[in-house]
Motif scaffolding. Structure first.
Motif, mmCIF file in Angstrom:
data_model
loop_
_atom_site.group_PDB
_atom_site.id
_atom_site.type_symbol
_atom_site.label_atom_id
_atom_site.label_comp_id
_atom_site.label_asym_id
_atom_site.label_seq_id
_atom_site.Cartn_x
_atom_site.Cartn_y
_atom_site.Cartn_z
ATOM 1 N N ALA A 195 -12.632 -4.074 18.621
ATOM 2 C CA ALA A 195 -13.048 -5.326 18.110
ATOM 3 C C ALA A 195 -11.751 -6.256 18.223
ATOM 4 N N GLN A 196 -10.626 -5.836 17.962
ATOM 5 C CA GLN A 196 -9.487 -6.730 17.785
ATOM 6 C C GLN A 196 -9.268 -6.867 19.280
ATOM 7 N N ALA A 197 -9.204 -5.995 20.310
ATOM 8 C CA ALA A 197 -8.748 -6.217 21.629
ATOM 9 C C ALA A 197 -9.785 -7.335 22.230
ATOM 10 N N ARG A 198 -11.179 -7.668 21.754
ATOM 11 C CA ARG A 198 -11.823 -8.708 22.180
ATOM 12 C C ARG A 198 -11.855 -10.130 21.580
ATOM 13 N N MET A 199 -11.046 -10.062 20.534
ATOM 14 C CA MET A 199 -11.175 -11.198 19.815
ATOM 15 C C MET A 199 -9.758 -12.270 20.241
ATOM 16 N N ASN A 200 -9.933 -13.465 20.375
ATOM 17 C CA ASN A 200 -8.794 -14.412 20.804
ATOM 18 C C ASN A 200 -8.134 -14.684 19.281
ATOM 19 N N ALA A 201 -7.084 -15.430 19.316
ATOM 20 C CA ALA A 201 -6.271 -16.117 18.227
ATOM 21 C C ALA A 201 -7.317 -16.923 17.147
ATOM 22 N N ALA A 202 -8.118 -17.853 17.842
ATOM 23 C CA ALA A 202 -9.211 -18.539 17.170
ATOM 24 C C ALA A 202 -9.998 -17.839 16.438
ATOM 25 N N GLN A 203 -10.571 -16.606 16.987
ATOM 26 C CA GLN A 203 -11.382 -15.878 16.269
ATOM 27 C C GLN A 203 -10.942 -15.220 15.053
ATOM 28 N N LEU A 204 -9.631 -14.490 15.288
ATOM 29 C CA LEU A 204 -8.948 -13.793 14.184
ATOM 30 C C LEU A 204 -8.808 -14.713 13.223
ATOM 31 N N PRO B 195 -6.307 -10.203 9.669
ATOM 32 C CA PRO B 195 -7.590 -9.634 9.105
ATOM 33 C C PRO B 195 -7.666 -8.219 9.443
ATOM 34 N N PHE B 196 -7.386 -7.802 10.565
ATOM 35 C CA PHE B 196 -7.422 -6.075 10.839
ATOM 36 C C PHE B 196 -6.449 -5.446 10.006
ATOM 37 N N ALA B 197 -5.309 -5.658 9.660
ATOM 38 C CA ALA B 197 -4.456 -5.360 8.718
ATOM 39 C C ALA B 197 -4.946 -5.297 7.546
ATOM 40 N N LEU B 198 -5.652 -6.260 6.906
ATOM 41 C CA LEU B 198 -6.216 -6.274 5.608
ATOM 42 C C LEU B 198 -7.529 -5.406 5.493
ATOM 43 N N LEU B 199 -8.292 -5.237 6.572
ATOM 44 C CA LEU B 199 -9.252 -4.196 6.549
ATOM 45 C C LEU B 199 -8.649 -2.780 6.523
ATOM 46 N N ARG B 200 -7.753 -2.481 7.398
ATOM 47 C CA ARG B 200 -7.075 -1.313 7.295
ATOM 48 C C ARG B 200 -6.475 -0.689 5.888
ATOM 49 N N GLY B 201 -6.077 -1.989 5.270
ATOM 50 C CA GLY B 201 -5.475 -1.880 3.992
ATOM 51 C C GLY B 201 -6.470 -1.655 2.783
ATOM 52 N N CYS B 202 -7.762 -2.082 3.133
ATOM 53 C CA CYS B 202 -9.008 -1.925 2.430
ATOM 54 C C CYS B 202 -9.339 -0.297 2.454
ATOM 55 N N ASP C 86 -17.320 -8.185 5.563
ATOM 56 C CA ASP C 86 -16.321 -8.403 6.599
ATOM 57 C C ASP C 86 -16.590 -7.900 7.953
ATOM 58 N N GLU C 87 -16.778 -6.463 7.711
ATOM 59 C CA GLU C 87 -17.238 -5.856 9.217
ATOM 60 C C GLU C 87 -18.300 -6.118 9.805
ATOM 61 N N GLU C 88 -19.549 -6.415 8.899
ATOM 62 C CA GLU C 88 -20.781 -6.638 9.397
ATOM 63 C C GLU C 88 -20.800 -8.244 10.053
ATOM 64 N N ARG C 89 -19.886 -8.914 9.335
ATOM 65 C CA ARG C 89 -20.170 -10.382 9.967
ATOM 66 C C ARG C 89 -19.066 -10.688 11.172
ATOM 67 N N HIS C 90 -17.969 -10.045 11.116
ATOM 68 C CA HIS C 90 -16.880 -10.301 12.152
ATOM 69 C C HIS C 90 -16.520 -9.155 12.887
ATOM 70 N N GLN D 42 -9.876 -16.652 7.755
ATOM 71 C CA GLN D 42 -10.345 -17.950 6.684
ATOM 72 C C GLN D 42 -11.601 -17.364 6.191
ATOM 73 N N ASP D 43 -12.527 -17.030 6.655
ATOM 74 C CA ASP D 43 -13.981 -16.628 6.169
ATOM 75 C C ASP D 43 -13.722 -15.429 4.997
ATOM 76 N N MET D 44 -12.862 -14.682 5.312
ATOM 77 C CA MET D 44 -12.430 -13.606 4.305
ATOM 78 C C MET D 44 -12.019 -14.155 3.031
ATOM 79 N N ALA D 45 -10.898 -15.077 3.194
ATOM 80 C CA ALA D 45 -10.300 -15.496 2.139
ATOM 81 C C ALA D 45 -11.264 -16.506 1.466
ATOM 82 N N ASP D 46 -12.126 -17.309 1.933
ATOM 83 C CA ASP D 46 -13.368 -18.257 1.606
ATOM 84 C C ASP D 46 -14.263 -17.412 0.688
ATOM 85 N N ARG D 47 -14.714 -16.411 1.122
ATOM 86 C CA ARG D 47 -15.640 -15.584 0.475
ATOM 87 C C ARG D 47 -14.971 -14.987 -0.800
ATOM 88 N N ARG D 48 -13.799 -14.723 -0.958
ATOM 89 C CA ARG D 48 -12.903 -14.135 -1.946
ATOM 90 C C ARG D 48 -12.418 -15.198 -2.965
#
Length: 179
Positions: A152-161, A14-21, A69-73, A166-172
């Protein structure tokens, strides 16, 4: 040429996706600015119409989802009373999301005219709004890429990522993971 396409990262990153955005936002900002120059020089020809449609499609659909995405996650992970500098940065970024949305409303009217081959060269307020739109994005993206996303990425575990992706995909409306 007046176009801008880039491949996207997957929802498993998801963070690579955000950077791609962010990269696409920068390209769309550049396309917007080139479109203004192009219409001034050549009128709202077929290239201008296609560019206007592309810019509108991105900023109407993808950019609002990106901000959400940014404001939710991303932003909630960083909210902490013990880190006032980051808290201030988050307030600024959220205010910039609102300012960008307001600027977009103004710019979209001119782009609709360009897409319909009915645009006149952009007047000073439109050209200024486009420059400001691009400048706000540039500063916004620089802060997020250099500080906010890594923190943010450093504070998130694999389950959060995974939940974020999944949420990003669902909303799209994207089925992910693909079966």
């Amino acid at each position: 040429m007046l176009h801008a396409d880039l491949p996207a990262a997957g929802f498993d990153q998801p963070f690579a996706l955000l950077r791609g955005c962010h990269a696409r936002i920068e390209r769309m900002d550049a396309l917007l600015l080139r479109s203004i120059d192009h219409v001034h020089a050549h009128g709202a020809d077929a290239q201008a119409q296609q560019a206007a449609a592309q810019v509108m499609r991105y900023f109407d659909l993808a950019a609002p989802l990106h901000h959400e995405d940014e404001e939710r996650h991303v932003f909630p992970v960083l909210r902490s009373p013990s880190d006032p500098a980051t808290a201030d940065a988050l307030v600024r970024l959220e205010a910039e999301h609102r300012a960008l949305a307001a600027l977009w409303t103004t710019l979209r009217v001119w782009l609709q005219q360009a897409q319909a081959a009915d645009a006149q060269p952009a007047d000073a307020p439109i050209a200024s709004a486009a420059q400001r739109f691009s400048a706000v994005h540039a500063a916004h993206i620089a802060l997020e890429n250099s500080h906010i996303f890594p923190a943010a990425q450093a504070r998130m575990n694999a389950a959060q990522l995974a939940a974020m992706g999944q949420d990003m995909a669902d909303r799209r409306g994207v089925r992910w993971p693909a079966a």
